[in-house]
Design a protein around this motif. Structure first.
Motif, short mmCIF file in Angstrom:
data_model
loop_
_atom_site.label_atom_id
_atom_site.label_comp_id
_atom_site.label_asym_id
_atom_site.label_seq_id
_atom_site.Cartn_x
_atom_site.Cartn_y
_atom_site.Cartn_z
N THR A 305 0.84 -1.21 0.00
CA THR A 305 0.00 0.00 0.00
C THR A 305 0.87 1.25 0.00
O THR A 305 0.57 2.24 -0.68
N LYS A 306 1.97 1.22 0.75
CA LYS A 306 2.89 2.36 0.79
C LYS A 306 3.50 2.62 -0.59
O LYS A 306 3.79 3.78 -0.94
N ASN A 307 3.70 1.55 -1.38
CA ASN A 307 4.28 1.72 -2.71
C ASN A 307 3.40 2.56 -3.63
O ASN A 307 3.88 3.23 -4.54
N PHE A 308 2.08 2.51 -3.40
CA PHE A 308 1.14 3.22 -4.26
C PHE A 308 0.88 4.65 -3.81
O PHE A 308 0.16 5.39 -4.49
N ALA A 309 1.45 5.06 -2.70
CA ALA A 309 1.20 6.41 -2.18
C ALA A 309 1.63 7.46 -3.20
O ALA A 309 2.76 7.44 -3.70
N GLY A 310 0.71 8.38 -3.53
CA GLY A 310 1.01 9.48 -4.45
C GLY A 310 1.04 9.09 -5.91
O GLY A 310 1.39 9.92 -6.77
N GLN A 311 0.68 7.85 -6.25
CA GLN A 311 0.72 7.38 -7.64
C GLN A 311 -0.67 7.43 -8.27
O GLN A 311 -1.67 7.14 -7.63
N GLU A 312 -0.72 7.85 -9.55
CA GLU A 312 -1.94 7.82 -10.34
C GLU A 312 -1.73 6.96 -11.58
O GLU A 312 -0.63 6.91 -12.13
N PHE A 313 -2.81 6.29 -12.00
CA PHE A 313 -2.72 5.39 -13.15
C PHE A 313 -3.84 5.75 -14.12
O PHE A 313 -5.00 5.86 -13.73
N GLY A 314 -3.49 5.91 -15.38
CA GLY A 314 -4.48 6.25 -16.41
C GLY A 314 -3.88 7.21 -17.41
O GLY A 314 -2.67 7.37 -17.52
N ASP A 315 -4.79 7.90 -18.13
CA ASP A 315 -4.35 8.82 -19.16
C ASP A 315 -5.38 9.92 -19.31
O ASP A 315 -6.59 9.67 -19.32
N GLY A 316 -4.89 11.14 -19.44
CA GLY A 316 -5.79 12.26 -19.61
C GLY A 316 -6.67 12.46 -18.39
O GLY A 316 -6.21 12.54 -17.26
N SER A 317 -7.97 12.54 -18.64
CA SER A 317 -8.91 12.77 -17.54
C SER A 317 -9.30 11.49 -16.82
O SER A 317 -9.94 11.52 -15.78
N LYS A 318 -8.92 10.36 -17.39
CA LYS A 318 -9.27 9.07 -16.79
C LYS A 318 -8.09 8.55 -15.97
O LYS A 318 -7.15 7.99 -16.52
N LYS A 319 -8.18 8.79 -14.67
CA LYS A 319 -7.10 8.38 -13.77
C LYS A 319 -7.68 7.82 -12.47
O LYS A 319 -8.76 8.22 -12.05
N VAL A 320 -6.92 6.92 -11.86
CA VAL A 320 -7.32 6.36 -10.57
C VAL A 320 -6.12 6.35 -9.63
O VAL A 320 -4.97 6.35 -10.07
N LYS A 321 -6.44 6.34 -8.36
CA LYS A 321 -5.44 6.17 -7.32
C LYS A 321 -5.75 4.89 -6.54
O LYS A 321 -6.92 4.53 -6.37
N VAL A 322 -4.69 4.23 -6.07
CA VAL A 322 -4.86 3.05 -5.23
C VAL A 322 -4.70 3.48 -3.78
O VAL A 322 -3.62 3.93 -3.37
N ASN A 323 -5.77 3.39 -3.02
CA ASN A 323 -5.74 3.84 -1.62
C ASN A 323 -5.38 2.73 -0.64
O ASN A 323 -4.86 2.99 0.44
N LYS A 324 -5.69 1.52 -1.04
CA LYS A 324 -5.43 0.40 -0.13
C LYS A 324 -5.23 -0.88 -0.93
O LYS A 324 -5.89 -1.09 -1.94
#
Length: 465
Positions: A305-324
């Protein structure tokens, strides 16, 4: 009427606006974990050779502490016309003589010698008293019995510093001529006293078990990952003791299991009463340690979970974050649950096989892909998230390193191998090599990486209190 239509139109536009701008929610079936079972895994036994060097000076010092006072006391003069008391006069001296322990014992003797007869019920005796000093020389074979250094001692000689005389039947007779035949009476007593003193003073069991107890208390290797090393001993081996120059040497060997546990501090599994001492002829040359690095799913989830901190995945307006991130076991695979926020809210499920990267020293998940139902849902509603490019980016973060654990384990071990003194007069020195990966085993509660390490260790007893 106009105002009513205006308000209605505004409401419709607001609903359209919010429906267009709101995030998309997805729901896919959760792959249920396998029935949880107690954590059981196949951990190989480790073997640690521990050469022990014991200075003869320490044997001498410890023997003198226990061997003192009256050595022999024969207070009955009526049976053989002689009464003898013998004391230790000065500290014993211990040295090596042709592979045996040579003990020189200074002593003093108080002798009463009775001359006369008992006839017709009339006792006619003359009792003479003497004080003498001398020394006894003994030789001992060395062994190890029931955790204790054992000796088989034989009296070699008895030398008196002076030879007073007494008159017997009108002749001057050296008193040693009278006493020396009595040596056979106290010879066995002195031999036994030396053996008992050495055995009592050289009882290795308390010092070995005290040192093992400290070593087996789980200690923190890495604070960030909360990794602990736990040693679980099962048997202790020992070879015969050998005398060379000014020291006694023997090899001890510890059979144990070594575990690296991630999470809160585990309890110690050390049990003094269950350690078995077994005599053997020869020990292997080096340490061969097999360490089980245990990462429970909960703890591994927290690290990833710490590895995903501050990371976004996607392109343009379509993006997600992994919170847990959550991990569990399902049919031989790992299930990785990602709780997402952003353009999509919800949980997606991936599956893969844990592997080890020897270059980066990381646990990662091979053949990572979305679970079947998750893949179907994304294909209908968010195909962009299911793309191989984004999945590959996500996979790069689904890993955790055990490099620091391995380095910290080595560093922690070296703390016990650089003149470490578990008690006064006992010193541990040695070295450990690099750790190598052996295999990964998946259980219902944890991912276990098995590591192997080799090295050497030596224990010296010098200045024992």
């Amino acid at each position: 009427m106009t105002s009513t239509l205006t308000r209605l139109w505004a409401l419709v536009m607001a609903l359209l606006f919010f429906s267009c701008s709101s995030v998309q929610k997805i729901e896919s079936l959760k792959p249920e974990p396998d029935n949880a079972a107690p954590l059981v895994y196949e951990n190989e036994y480790s073997f640690i050779k521990i050469p022990v060097l014991l200075k003869l000076k320490d044997v001498e010092n410890q023997t003198n502490k226990l061997f003192s006072g009256i050595i022999y006391d024969d207070s009955n003069i009526s049976d053989d016309d002689i009464e003898i008391k013998i004391w230790k006069l000065a500290p014993v001296k211990i040295s090596n003589e042709s592979g045996k322990i040579k003990t020189v014992l200074p002593l003093k003797a108080h002798i009463k010698y009775r001359i006369g007869t008992d006839r017709l019920g009339i006792a006619l005796y003359d009792v003479r008293e003497f004080n003498m000093s001398g020394r006894v020389t003994l030789l001992s074979n060395v062994g190890l019995t029931n955790w204790k250094m054992s000796t088989t001692t034989t009296l070699q000689s008895l030398e008196w510093n002076e030879s007073p005389t007494t008159t017997v039947l009108g002749k001057q007779v050296p008193i040693t001529y009278v006493i020396n035949p009595a040596v056979r009476l106290f010879k066995s007593t002195i031999e036994k006293s030396i053996d008992e003193a050495i055995s009592s003073s050289m009882d290795f069991k308390p010092m070995v078990l005290d040192a093992l107890q400290q070593l087996c208390d789980p200690f923190l290797m890495n604070e960030e990952y909360q990794s602990w090393l736990r040693i679980v001993p099962t048997e202790l081996y020992t070879t015969d003791a050998k005398l060379a120059k000014d020291q006694i040497s023997m090899d001890m060997g510890l059979k144990c299991q070594m575990e690296t546990i991630i999470g809160s501090k585990p309890t110690s599994k050390f049990s003094r009463d269950k350690i078995v001492l077994k005599p053997v002829k020869k020990m292997p040359d080096n340490i061969t340690a097999h360490i089980a690095a245990v990462s429970t799913f909960a703890d591994a989830s927290a690290v990833i979970t710490k590895n995903f901190a501050g990371q976004e995945f996607g392109d343009g307006s379509k993006k997600v974050k992994v919170n847990k991130v959550s991990l569990w076991h399902k049919s031989g695979k790992m299930v990785i649950a990602l709780d997402l926020t952003g353009s999509i809210n919800g949980t997606v499920y991936l599956t893969g096989y844990p592997q080890y990267n020897s270059s980066t020293k990381e646990i990662y998940f091979d053949r990572l892909d979305y679970a079947i139902d998750t893949k179907s849902v994304l294909a209908r509603s968010a195909n962009w998230l299911a793309s191989g490019y984004i999945l590959n980016k996500i996979q790069q973060h689904c890993r955790y390193s055990i490099d620091s654990n391995m380095a910290d384990a080595r560093k922690s071990m070296m703390g016990y191998l650089r003149n470490y003194s578990p008690m006064p007069g006992v010193f541990v020195n040695g070295n450990v090599g690099e750790m190598s990966f052996e295999k990964i085993q998946l259980t219902n509660k944890a991912i276990i990486a098995f590591l192997k390490i080799e090295g050497d260790v030596k224990v010296t007893v010098d200045g024992l209190k």
